[in-house]
Each structure stands twice: as structure tokens, then as C-alpha cells.
Design an enzyme around this catalytic site. Structure first.
Site, PDB file in Angstrom:
ATOM      1  N   TYR A   1     -10.033  16.176   0.841  1.00 49.06           N
ATOM      2  CA  TYR A   1     -10.879  15.461  -0.110  1.00 49.06           C
ATOM      3  C   TYR A   1     -12.304  15.957   0.107  1.00 49.06           C
ATOM      4  O   TYR A   1     -12.697  16.265   1.242  1.00 49.06           O
ATOM      5  CB  TYR A   1     -10.840  13.953   0.124  1.00 49.06           C
ATOM      6  CG  TYR A   1      -9.540  13.286  -0.223  1.00 49.06           C
ATOM      7  CD1 TYR A   1      -9.036  13.310  -1.513  1.00 49.06           C
ATOM      8  CD2 TYR A   1      -8.812  12.595   0.762  1.00 49.06           C
ATOM      9  CE1 TYR A   1      -7.846  12.668  -1.831  1.00 49.06           C
ATOM     10  CE2 TYR A   1      -7.625  11.947   0.446  1.00 49.06           C
ATOM     11  CZ  TYR A   1      -7.149  11.996  -0.848  1.00 49.06           C
ATOM     12  OH  TYR A   1      -5.973  11.362  -1.153  1.00 49.06           O
TER      13      TYR A   1
ATOM     14  N   SER B   1      -3.508  14.815   6.039  1.00 43.19           N
ATOM     15  CA  SER B   1      -4.470  14.316   5.059  1.00 43.19           C
ATOM     16  C   SER B   1      -5.863  14.165   5.660  1.00 43.19           C
ATOM     17  O   SER B   1      -6.014  13.861   6.849  1.00 43.19           O
ATOM     18  CB  SER B   1      -3.996  12.961   4.526  1.00 43.19           C
ATOM     19  OG  SER B   1      -4.990  12.332   3.752  1.00 43.19           O
TER      20      SER B   1
ATOM     21  N   GLY C   1       6.411  12.467   0.180  1.00 44.54           N
ATOM     22  CA  GLY C   1       5.410  11.486   0.566  1.00 44.54           C
ATOM     23  C   GLY C   1       6.025  10.206   1.086  1.00 44.54           C
ATOM     24  O   GLY C   1       6.132   9.980   2.288  1.00 44.54           O
TER      25      GLY C   1
ATOM     26  N   LYS D   1      -3.962  20.298  -5.711  1.00 47.20           N
ATOM     27  CA  LYS D   1      -3.017  19.190  -5.843  1.00 47.20           C
ATOM     28  C   LYS D   1      -3.572  18.149  -6.818  1.00 47.20           C
ATOM     29  O   LYS D   1      -4.690  17.657  -6.632  1.00 47.20           O
ATOM     30  CB  LYS D   1      -2.774  18.544  -4.476  1.00 47.20           C
ATOM     31  CG  LYS D   1      -1.809  17.369  -4.501  1.00 47.20           C
ATOM     32  CD  LYS D   1      -1.600  16.830  -3.102  1.00 47.20           C
ATOM     33  CE  LYS D   1      -0.654  15.637  -3.084  1.00 47.20           C
ATOM     34  NZ  LYS D   1      -1.252  14.442  -3.711  1.00 47.20           N
TER      35      LYS D   1
ATOM     36  N   PRO E   1       1.076  15.454   2.000  1.00 45.72           N
ATOM     37  CA  PRO E   1       0.161  14.661   2.813  1.00 45.72           C
ATOM     38  C   PRO E   1       0.093  13.202   2.345  1.00 45.72           C
ATOM     39  O   PRO E   1       0.207  12.926   1.155  1.00 45.72           O
ATOM     40  CB  PRO E   1      -1.184  15.349   2.566  1.00 45.72           C
ATOM     41  CG  PRO E   1      -1.068  15.836   1.144  1.00 45.72           C
ATOM     42  CD  PRO E   1       0.380  16.204   0.934  1.00 45.72           C
ATOM     43  N   THR E   2      -0.090  12.296   3.292  1.00 40.56           N
ATOM     44  CA  THR E   2      -0.284  10.886   2.991  1.00 40.56           C
ATOM     45  C   THR E   2      -1.339  10.322   3.939  1.00 40.56           C
ATOM     46  O   THR E   2      -1.471  10.794   5.073  1.00 40.56           O
ATOM     47  CB  THR E   2       1.021  10.100   3.160  1.00 40.56           C
ATOM     48  OG1 THR E   2       1.609  10.423   4.430  1.00 40.56           O
ATOM     49  CG2 THR E   2       2.018  10.446   2.054  1.00 40.56           C
TER      50      THR E   2
ATOM     51  N   TYR F   1       0.835  -1.195   0.000  1.00 38.31           N
ATOM     52  CA  TYR F   1       0.000   0.000   0.000  1.00 38.31           C
ATOM     53  C   TYR F   1       0.876   1.254   0.000  1.00 38.31           C
ATOM     54  O   TYR F   1       0.582   2.238  -0.684  1.00 38.31           O
ATOM     55  CB  TYR F   1      -0.926   0.013   1.217  1.00 38.31           C
ATOM     56  CG  TYR F   1      -1.827   1.224   1.251  1.00 38.31           C
ATOM     57  CD1 TYR F   1      -2.965   1.289   0.457  1.00 38.31           C
ATOM     58  CD2 TYR F   1      -1.532   2.322   2.064  1.00 38.31           C
ATOM     59  CE1 TYR F   1      -3.789   2.407   0.471  1.00 38.31           C
ATOM     60  CE2 TYR F   1      -2.340   3.442   2.081  1.00 38.31           C
ATOM     61  CZ  TYR F   1      -3.472   3.480   1.279  1.00 38.31           C
ATOM     62  OH  TYR F   1      -4.267   4.597   1.284  1.00 38.31           O
TER      63      TYR F   1
ATOM     64  N   THR G   1      -7.147  18.256  -3.077  1.00 38.69           N
ATOM     65  CA  THR G   1      -6.738  17.227  -4.022  1.00 38.69           C
ATOM     66  C   THR G   1      -7.825  17.052  -5.071  1.00 38.69           C
ATOM     67  O   THR G   1      -9.000  16.850  -4.739  1.00 38.69           O
ATOM     68  CB  THR G   1      -6.463  15.900  -3.305  1.00 38.69           C
ATOM     69  OG1 THR G   1      -5.338  16.069  -2.442  1.00 38.69           O
ATOM     70  CG2 THR G   1      -6.157  14.796  -4.288  1.00 38.69           C
TER      71      THR G   1
ATOM     72  N   ASP H   1       5.434  16.770  -6.693  1.00 36.38           N
ATOM     73  CA  ASP H   1       5.679  15.615  -5.835  1.00 36.38           C
ATOM     74  C   ASP H   1       5.917  14.402  -6.718  1.00 36.38           C
ATOM     75  O   ASP H   1       5.887  14.481  -7.936  1.00 36.38           O
ATOM     76  CB  ASP H   1       4.541  15.402  -4.834  1.00 36.38           C
ATOM     77  CG  ASP H   1       3.245  14.917  -5.481  1.00 36.38           C
ATOM     78  OD1 ASP H   1       3.218  14.658  -6.706  1.00 36.38           O
ATOM     79  OD2 ASP H   1       2.242  14.778  -4.757  1.00 36.38           O
TER      80      ASP H   1
ATOM     81  N   ARG I   1      -0.259   6.532  -8.271  1.00 38.93           N
ATOM     82  CA  ARG I   1      -1.262   5.632  -7.693  1.00 38.93           C
ATOM     83  C   ARG I   1      -2.655   5.788  -8.313  1.00 38.93           C
ATOM     84  O   ARG I   1      -3.573   5.058  -7.947  1.00 38.93           O
ATOM     85  CB  ARG I   1      -1.371   5.895  -6.184  1.00 38.93           C
ATOM     86  CG  ARG I   1      -0.108   5.585  -5.419  1.00 38.93           C
ATOM     87  CD  ARG I   1      -0.083   6.262  -4.063  1.00 38.93           C
ATOM     88  NE  ARG I   1      -1.118   5.797  -3.161  1.00 38.93           N
ATOM     89  CZ  ARG I   1      -1.027   4.713  -2.394  1.00 38.93           C
ATOM     90  NH1 ARG I   1       0.064   3.966  -2.451  1.00 38.93           N
ATOM     91  NH2 ARG I   1      -1.988   4.351  -1.586  1.00 38.93           N
TER      92      ARG I   1
ATOM     93  N   HIS J   1      -0.340  11.756  -8.051  1.00 34.83           N
ATOM     94  CA  HIS J   1      -0.700  11.018  -6.845  1.00 34.83           C
ATOM     95  C   HIS J   1       0.299   9.897  -6.562  1.00 34.83           C
ATOM     96  O   HIS J   1      -0.074   8.788  -6.168  1.00 34.83           O
ATOM     97  CB  HIS J   1      -2.114  10.449  -6.966  1.00 34.83           C
ATOM     98  CG  HIS J   1      -2.890  10.478  -5.669  1.00 34.83           C
ATOM     99  ND1 HIS J   1      -3.708  11.524  -5.316  1.00 34.83           N
ATOM    100  CD2 HIS J   1      -2.966   9.601  -4.644  1.00 34.83           C
ATOM    101  CE1 HIS J   1      -4.256  11.272  -4.148  1.00 34.83           C
ATOM    102  NE2 HIS J   1      -3.823  10.117  -3.720  1.00 34.83           N
TER     103      HIS J   1
END
Length: 386
Positions: free
Chosen positions: A128, A105, A329, A251, A76-77, A23, A154, A306, A278, A275
Site C-alpha cells: 500500500y 501484506s 485469501g 492488484k 496477501p491478507t 472482519y 494494490t 482472487d 470488501r 478485494h
């Protein structure tokens, strides 16, 4: 301190369960975008200058009205509790000790309030937006009350990208105990012990508090994944401005036209991001499009990047191409998973040391003076050939 970020990655791979490491480390589909992010940095060649006084080096830059000890922001993660208990608090303290902001995040596993209680340093909020925008509005309200300075919306997660590794591992939240998962857990007793000490599986506590959902991971995951606002459009900028008075960044931007639109609508900055490889497979690397975006928006928009930063020299390359700063990240998370708080501190110190070494060897003692002259004349051609 280990020699390189890659060594922390290797140690994290040993200490995390398979599903947790995948992950953290994996990308979308076949991982081509993930690989492209690293390849972009590897293709760039420096053009150092000699016989310059580099006795003193100043790595600091000004970003969003804040002084950063080097051109970087941590985070952020999301779901960081998979790697270490109270992960956001650990990351925030390490970032602030290193003179950097920490971006929390929406998918964090620690409350905004807990992160603020752990440190008085600069905090940013990554947002989000769910279908019920009152959730995002409440999160912004909470962050404002806690003194968070910058908002980062994001914009590339209308749906989750297809991540084959999660399917292979049967990874979903909440975890379902299968024979394969039980074997994975049995092979990592130290990881299991840490999770038990924090009360079991990490929870999406911020989302839960603002959404008013039960303290059950299944309900939280549903709120996070199945209720994303897919109607979000450029009108959202005006909506954000009604709820946030500080700097606003977007972002997930990957086109010149979108960067121009962001500038026209009064956004303070954009994060060129896929991202971390991802989301959309075969997306461009942020570094590839950075020069064109910077040329197009001039000084009217702060541009960040990033994805793929593993060395202090990578930070120098991004800055030389016009980025205000990079977002870190995976690199700090490798340190976190490998050695906890000390690992994060070591990774950030290593990146700072490497960045300052790079400045000296380039003959550019001040980070604010780093520009395209520090790169080989064909650097853009190298990126274009990726």
C-alpha cells in the site's frame, strides 16, 4: 482433516469473536459483490474427457520465474494477528511446505524480518502507498534486502470500502471497550487467552517500522487509513521500477483497458480483484472479466485472479479460463482461525488434493495443459448472465 473449507469456516466462526470473524468473512455494504464472487464459480460447468491416461498428475506451473506446486499463491491478507498469534509466520511456513509462495501484506502483524527468519521459501510483498512515499520505499528496501522476489501493488484502496458489519460491531483499531465488545470477548475466552499470550491487540508492525511511528496501534491505524496516497496514478509504475528490480504486479484491476495499459507500461502481471468483495459494492467478479482480459493482453501479461476460491475445482476453473494462478485469501485464514498451523496446512493440502482429483476427472493430467476445452461451451454466457 475436515471435509471442506466450509467446515473450517464454520469452526472459525465458533472460535473467533464476532468482530474478528466478521472482519475476516464480511464484504462491503450489502455483500452483493462478495456473493457474486462465489456465484461466478458456481455458474461454470466442466466438460470432461474420458479414456485418457491420468495415472500421473502434474499440478505444477511456472509463475514469475518460480515453480508453484499448484496454480496458487497464499495471501496477501492484513490484520492476521486477529486470528492466531504470529499469523504471518504460520501462514508462510504452511505455504512453503505446500510448495507455494506467501505474499506478506503491508498491513501484516509480523515484521518482514520475522517472516523471513521463519522460512527460506518464496516471499512476495504486497504494497500500500501512503502520502509519504518514503514509507513504501523503505518497505521495498527492507523486502529486497530479505530476498523477497515479487512486488504486488494494490491499486483499489484509495479509501476503505464501507463495511456495515464493522460499524455494527463497533470494530476499529485500536479496539474500544464497550459493553457489546466486552460481552463478545467474554463469550470467547480461548481467543482472549491467545491474544494475551501475544501481548494484546495485534499491531501493524511493518507499517510502524517503515513509517517511524510509535508502537501504538492508534498511530499505526492512522498512518494506514488516513494517509493513503489518493494521487497514485500510472506514473507510479516508473517510480516502482526505480525501487524494485523484480517482477511487479498490479492488484485490483477490473477492466480490460487497465490491463492493456499495464502491459504497455511494462508491468509483469495483474491480479483481477475486487478485494474479496470488501471495497466497491456491485463490482464485477474477477472471474467474469478474466476471459476478456486474457484475450486482450495475450501472452504479454501474467493474469491472476482472487476472490471466492473455496475448492480445488475453483482453481481449475480459473486456470481453464486463462489465469496463471489464483490468490488464496480467506480459505487459509479459515483454517488458521479454526485450528492454527494444522488448519492452514490441512486447507492447503485439501485444495491440492481437490485440484488433482479435478485434473484426473477432466482427463487433463497436467495443469499447464488446462484450458477452455475443459469447460462447457457456454461457460462465457453463464458468466455474462450473472
Amino acid at each position: 482433516m475436515l471435509p471442506a473449507v466450509e467446515d473450517y469456516r464454520a469452526l472459525a466462526r465458533q472460535r473467533l469473536t464476532r468482530f474478528a470473524f466478521d472482519y475476516l468473512d464480511g464484504g462491503a455494504e450489502d455483500g452483493r459483490t462478495l456473493s457474486r464472487n462465489r456465484a461466478a464459480y458456481e455458474q461454470l460447468i466442466f466438460q470432461p474427457r474420458v479414456l485418457r491416461d491420468v495415472t500421473r498428475v502434474d499440478a505444477a506451473v511456472q509463475v514469475c520465474g518460480e515453480t508453484l506446486a499448484m496454480p496458487a499463491v497464499v495471501g496477501p491478507t492484513g490484520l492476521n494477528g486477529l486470528y492466531w498469534p504470529r499469523a504471518e509466520e504460520v501462514l508462510a511456513r504452511a505455504a512453503h511446505a505446500a510448495g507455494l509462495p506467501f505474499a506478506v501484506s503491508t498491513a501484516s502483524t509480523s515484521l518482514l524480518e520475522s517472516v523471513r527468519a521463519a522460512t527460506d521459501g518464496a516471499l512476495w510483498l504486497q504494497l500500500y502507498v501512503q502520502q509519504d512515499r518514503r514509507i513504501a520505499e523503505d518497505m521495498m528496501r527492507r523486502a529486497r534486502a530479505l530476498g523477497f522476489s515479487t512486488l504486488m501493488l494494490t491499486v483499489d484502496t484509495m479509501v476503505h470500502g464501507k463495511r456495515d458489519h464493522d460499524v455494527r460491531n463497533g470494530f476499529r483499531m485500536p479496539l474500544r471497550l464497550t459493553p457489546k465488545l466486552l460481552l463478545d470477548l467474554a463469550m470467547h475466552p480461548r481467543w482472549c487467552a491467545r491474544m494475551l499470550r501475544q501481548g494484546g491487540s495485534p499491531q501493524l508492525v511493518n507499517l510502524a517500522r517503515s513509517a517511524g511511528v510509535k508502537a501504538q496501534l492508534q498511530a499505526q491505524a492512522a498512518a494506514m487509513s488516513r494517509q493513503m496516497d489518493m494521487s497514485l496514478d500510472w506514473a507510479a509504475v516508473a517510480w516502482l521500477r526505480r525501487h524494485w528490480q523484480g517482477p511487479v504486479l498490479l492488484k485490483g484491476v477490473l477492466s480490460v483497458d487497465d490491463a492493456r495499459t499495464a502491459r504497455r507500461l511494462g508491468v509483469d502481471g495483474v491480479v483481477l480483484s475486487n478485494h474479496g468483495g470488501r471495497q466497491l459494492e456491485s463490482a464485477p467478479s474477477p472471474l467474469e472479466i478474466l476471459p476478456e482480459v486474457v484475450d486482450a493482453v495475450g501472452t504479454g501479461l501474467d493474469v491472476f485472479v482472487d476472490g471466492g476460491i473455496r475448492r480445488g475445482s475453483d482453481i481449475a476453473k480459473a486456470r481453464a479460463l486463462g489465469a496463471k494462478a489464483v490468490l488464496l485469501g480467506r480459505a487459509p485464514l479459515y483454517g488458521l482461525a479454526a485450528q492454527g498451523p494444522q488448519g492452514v496446512a490441512d486447507v492447503l493440502q485439501m485444495l491440492r488434493d481437490e485440484f488433482e482429483i479435478t485434473l484426473r476427472l477432466l482427463g487433463v493430467p497436467r495443469a499447464v495443459d488446462l484450458d477452455g476445452d475443459a469447460l462447457s461451451a457456454d461457460h462465457r454466457a453463464r458468466l455474462a448472465r450473472l
